[in-house]
Design a protein around this motif. Structure first.
Motif, PDB file in Angstrom:
ATOM      1  N   LYS A   1      10.330  -4.021  -3.878  1.00 45.64           N
ATOM      2  CA  LYS A   1       9.455  -2.847  -3.853  1.00 45.64           C
ATOM      3  C   LYS A   1       9.981  -1.749  -4.777  1.00 45.64           C
ATOM      4  CE  LYS A   1       7.076  -3.190   0.605  1.00 45.64           C
ATOM      5  NZ  LYS A   1       6.755  -2.480   1.860  1.00 45.64           N
ATOM      6  N   ALA A   2      11.294  -1.653  -4.868  1.00 40.88           N
ATOM      7  CA  ALA A   2      11.887  -0.656  -5.775  1.00 40.88           C
ATOM      8  C   ALA A   2      11.522  -0.981  -7.222  1.00 40.88           C
ATOM      9  CB  ALA A   2      13.405  -0.625  -5.606  1.00 40.88           C
TER      10      ALA A   2
ATOM     11  N   GLY B   1     -10.677   4.204  -8.688  1.00 41.26           N
ATOM     12  CA  GLY B   1     -11.510   3.014  -8.698  1.00 41.26           C
ATOM     13  C   GLY B   1     -10.688   1.745  -8.737  1.00 41.26           C
ATOM     14  N   ILE B   2      -9.602   1.782  -9.486  1.00 46.70           N
ATOM     15  CA  ILE B   2      -8.734   0.601  -9.601  1.00 46.70           C
ATOM     16  C   ILE B   2      -7.896   0.430  -8.336  1.00 46.70           C
ATOM     17  CG2 ILE B   2      -6.813  -0.395 -10.916  1.00 46.70           C
ATOM     18  CD1 ILE B   2      -8.095   0.838 -13.394  1.00 46.70           C
ATOM     19  N   LYS B   3      -7.499   1.532  -7.745  1.00 48.73           N
ATOM     20  CA  LYS B   3      -6.772   1.463  -6.480  1.00 48.73           C
ATOM     21  C   LYS B   3      -7.657   0.836  -5.399  1.00 48.73           C
ATOM     22  CE  LYS B   3      -4.456   4.369  -3.020  1.00 48.73           C
ATOM     23  NZ  LYS B   3      -4.062   5.756  -2.645  1.00 48.73           N
ATOM     24  N   GLU B   4      -8.896   1.309  -5.296  1.00 47.16           N
ATOM     25  CA  GLU B   4      -9.814   0.762  -4.294  1.00 47.16           C
ATOM     26  C   GLU B   4     -10.183  -0.675  -4.620  1.00 47.16           C
ATOM     27  OE1 GLU B   4     -10.791   2.213  -1.400  1.00 47.16           O
ATOM     28  OE2 GLU B   4      -9.297   3.719  -1.971  1.00 47.16           O
ATOM     29  N   GLY B   5     -10.336  -0.979  -5.922  1.00 48.93           N
ATOM     30  CA  GLY B   5     -10.679  -2.338  -6.331  1.00 48.93           C
ATOM     31  C   GLY B   5      -9.582  -3.343  -6.068  1.00 48.93           C
TER      32      GLY B   5
ATOM     33  N   GLY C   1      -8.630  -3.578   3.300  1.00 52.84           N
ATOM     34  CA  GLY C   1      -8.047  -2.247   3.460  1.00 52.84           C
ATOM     35  C   GLY C   1      -6.599  -2.126   3.035  1.00 52.84           C
ATOM     36  N   LYS C   2      -5.980  -3.225   2.597  1.00 55.48           N
ATOM     37  CA  LYS C   2      -4.582  -3.197   2.188  1.00 55.48           C
ATOM     38  C   LYS C   2      -4.444  -3.653   0.736  1.00 55.48           C
ATOM     39  CE  LYS C   2      -2.810  -4.171   6.840  1.00 55.48           C
ATOM     40  NZ  LYS C   2      -1.977  -5.109   7.673  1.00 55.48           N
TER      41      LYS C   2
ATOM     42  N   THR D   1       0.824  -1.205   0.000  1.00 54.33           N
ATOM     43  CA  THR D   1       0.000   0.000   0.000  1.00 54.33           C
ATOM     44  C   THR D   1       0.857   1.254   0.000  1.00 54.33           C
ATOM     45  OG1 THR D   1      -1.631  -1.228   1.314  1.00 54.33           O
ATOM     46  CG2 THR D   1      -1.944   1.148   1.131  1.00 54.33           C
ATOM     47  N   ASP D   2       1.982   1.226   0.710  1.00 48.21           N
ATOM     48  CA  ASP D   2       2.842   2.408   0.800  1.00 48.21           C
ATOM     49  C   ASP D   2       3.389   2.823  -0.565  1.00 48.21           C
ATOM     50  OD1 ASP D   2       4.321   0.032   0.757  1.00 48.21           O
ATOM     51  OD2 ASP D   2       6.017   0.903   1.848  1.00 48.21           O
ATOM     52  N   ILE D   3       3.733   1.845  -1.400  1.00 48.26           N
ATOM     53  CA  ILE D   3       4.262   2.156  -2.735  1.00 48.26           C
ATOM     54  C   ILE D   3       3.157   2.761  -3.599  1.00 48.26           C
ATOM     55  CG2 ILE D   3       5.264   1.194  -4.845  1.00 48.26           C
ATOM     56  CD1 ILE D   3       6.489  -0.990  -3.178  1.00 48.26           C
TER      57      ILE D   3
END
Length: 548
Positions: free
Chosen positions: A421-422, A227-231, A236-237, A212-214
């Motif tokens: 993550k990078a 919408g895609i982020k929430e989907g 919640g993560k 989620t942080d990235i």
């Protein structure tokens, strides 16, 4: 080169040298090295080396040296660490100057180039760090991203592996089984491209890290479609984030577009047109499995209940409307064949859409249903519509605003998380996302840049056109590419901003649905039998994988 090996000709003796078993074995193992499907470039370059008995070879795996009479080839350069391994890279010629200098003429997306490789005894043979990335399917976009990441991080060697290479007969079941075994043994990849994989199972088993942080970081910097982020969230993560996406459309006249809002209305409209059609004319022009797949992507986002099991009623409706549409096209039914290779639309590393705008022009169909795989697809559609006067809408948008996730990236808990993550950060960034095809970027800055480019497109400046055969009389029809207008972009963006739910992408489940659904469409089993078979198979699979 020939189908059985490599023939070496001695120019001094003016005769062929003895056959080299090692070189012949290379060709027999991969016959694609013999010739390209293009009119320019070669899949394998060969040259004499600086030493008289040496031979230098270059292909997509890297640069190799072979000594005549030997049993092995020495790899001098790993292609994955250079431009040779990048997507869209065409080999043109090879020149060996001496023991320390090699020149390779090649072409990539930026044009023709001359690459100089030189030996440095002080340079490390392999970078100190290694990052492993695994995907089921080849991806030109992913290869290009790896190339860019290694260029920006020369101390990191990215090992890119594709589970379904198509060269070794490995099945989806084989690939997933081997991957899961490696993950359990703590030998799995650092980054997973989760397309086709059991994402929910991996999340529930703690295999994937929270990224989620990235995503928030990129969202703050460039913007991400909300919408895609929430989907993409689970409790919640975010454990898996699509780098790009597609969505399903219906294209045709105003009545087709109005009907395309729901599957029952679309099926009714197809049947109405079927009653009026001339002999041999197709309405959709889709084979059984292709039609099932396209409707699957438009509807499956609403199939799972809160407990993870399938909704039997939703599944029944999907198959019912698919059957109603399929039965209309007698020609496509007559010529239908069970194409087990359609997969999810990835061809030679390129993600392609299944919408057939050109079919409306050629007469192959009256209504086009399928997916759009990028802004280039939008430009093609708008260019064709200059002649067809057709319009389009989000397929099934009256029921669910769904999208098809592509290149879903996840970081494994057991891997090198910070380096992984990078890499995911690079994938999500504006530079990697700036491509008009191979999916639509979730990065808003990249999306805006691609749209802006298509408002003044290079293929329009080059006066590019496309000709196809007509289904009506066999004569050629075609269209000229036109620039997108701001109105075109705004309509497309409005649809993209409305998308909220991901289609089901687990390929094991998809195959279960398509296999049984096809039997129903072809009249080999009843609707009730097909639904019951899918219901039992899928729910058993979900239970075994710890999803419900």
């Amino acid at each position: 080169m020939h189908e059985d090996g490599i023939l070496i000709f001695d120019t001094k003796k003016k005769s062929a040298s003895a056959s080299e078993t090692t070189l012949d074995r290379l060709i027999k193992k991969d016959r694609k090295l013999v010739s390209n499907d293009t009119d320019r470039g070669k899949p394998l370059l060969i040259s004499s080396a600086a030493r008289e008995d040496g031979i230098m070879l270059v292909w997509e795996d890297g640069i190799f040296h072979f000594t005549k009479g030997g049993n092995v080839m020495e790899q001098l350069v790993d292609a994955s660490m250079t431009s040779i391994g990048g997507a869209g890279f065409t080999l043109l010629d090879l020149a060996v100057m001496d023991d320390e200098n090699i020149f390779i003429a090649a072409s990539d997306e930026e044009g023709d180039k001359l690459f100089h490789y030189t030996y440095d005894k002080k340079a490390a043979a392999v970078p100190e760090k290694e990052l492993s990335v695994y995907a089921l399917d080849d991806s030109g976009f992913l290869r290009q991203a790896v190339k860019q990441f290694q260029k920006n991080n020369p101390d990191i060697h990215v090992k890119l592996e594709f589970g379904l290479s198509g060269k070794d007969g490995v099945t989806l079941e084989d690939a997933l089984s081997a991957l899961n075994t490696n993950i359990l043994a703590k030998k799995g990849p650092d980054v997973l491209i989760l397309d086709g994989m059991p994402v929910d199972s991996y999340i529930s088993k703690g295999i994937l890290s929270d990224i989620t942080d990235i995503v928030d970081e990129i969202d703050k910097k460039d913007g991400i479609f909300q919408g895609i982020k929430e989907g993409s969230k689970k409790d919640g993560k975010i454990y898996a984030m699509p780098i790009r996406f597609l969505f399903s459309v219906v294209e045709g006249d105003k009545d087709a577009v109005a009907a395309g809002q729901t599957l029952p209305a679309l099926a009714k409209r197809v049947q109405e047109l079927g009653q009026k059609k001339s002999q041999g004319k197709n309405i959709l022009g889709k084979g059984s499995r292709t039609l099932l797949r396209d409707l699957y992507y438009a509807d499956s986002a609403n199939w799972q209940k809160a407990d993870g099991t399938l909704d039997k009623e939703a599944l029944t409706q999907y198959l019912t409307y698919a059957k109603q549409m399929y039965d209309v096209d007698s020609v496509s039914k007559k010529d239908d064949f069970r194409d087990k290779s359609i997969g999810d639309g990835t061809v030679s590393g390129e993600k392609v859409g299944s919408n057939n705008s050109v079919g409306l022009l050629s007469g192959d169909c009256r209504i086009s249903v399928g997916s759009l795989a990028g802004i280039h697809d939008l430009q093609t559609m708008c260019s064709v519509e200059v002649q067809t006067k057709a319009d389009y809408c989000l397929m099934n948008g009256g029921k669910v605003k769904s999208y098809i996730p592509y290149l879903m990236a996840g970081v494994t808990e057991s891997g090198s998380k910070e380096t992984a993550k990078a890499f995911v950060r690079e994938l999500l960034g504006k530079k990697a996302g700036n491509s008009p095809s191979n999916g639509i970027p979730v990065n808003r800055a990249a999306y805006d840049a691609v749209c802006e480019e298509k408002l003044h497109a290079q293929n329009v400046k080059d006066k590019t056109s496309l000709a196809v055969g007509s289904a009506d009389d066999g004569e050629s029809v075609g269209f000229d590419y036109v620039d997108l207008t701001k109105k075109d972009e705004d309509k497309f963006t409005k649809i993209v901003e409305s998308l909220t739910k991901p289609a089901m992408t687990n390929r094991v489940i998809q195959e279960m649905v398509l296999e049984q659904g096809e039997k129903y469409l072809l009249g080999e089993q009843s609707l009730e039998s097909a639904v019951e078979a899918i219901f039992k198979k899928v729910n058993l699979y979900l239970a075994e994988n710890g999803v419900n």
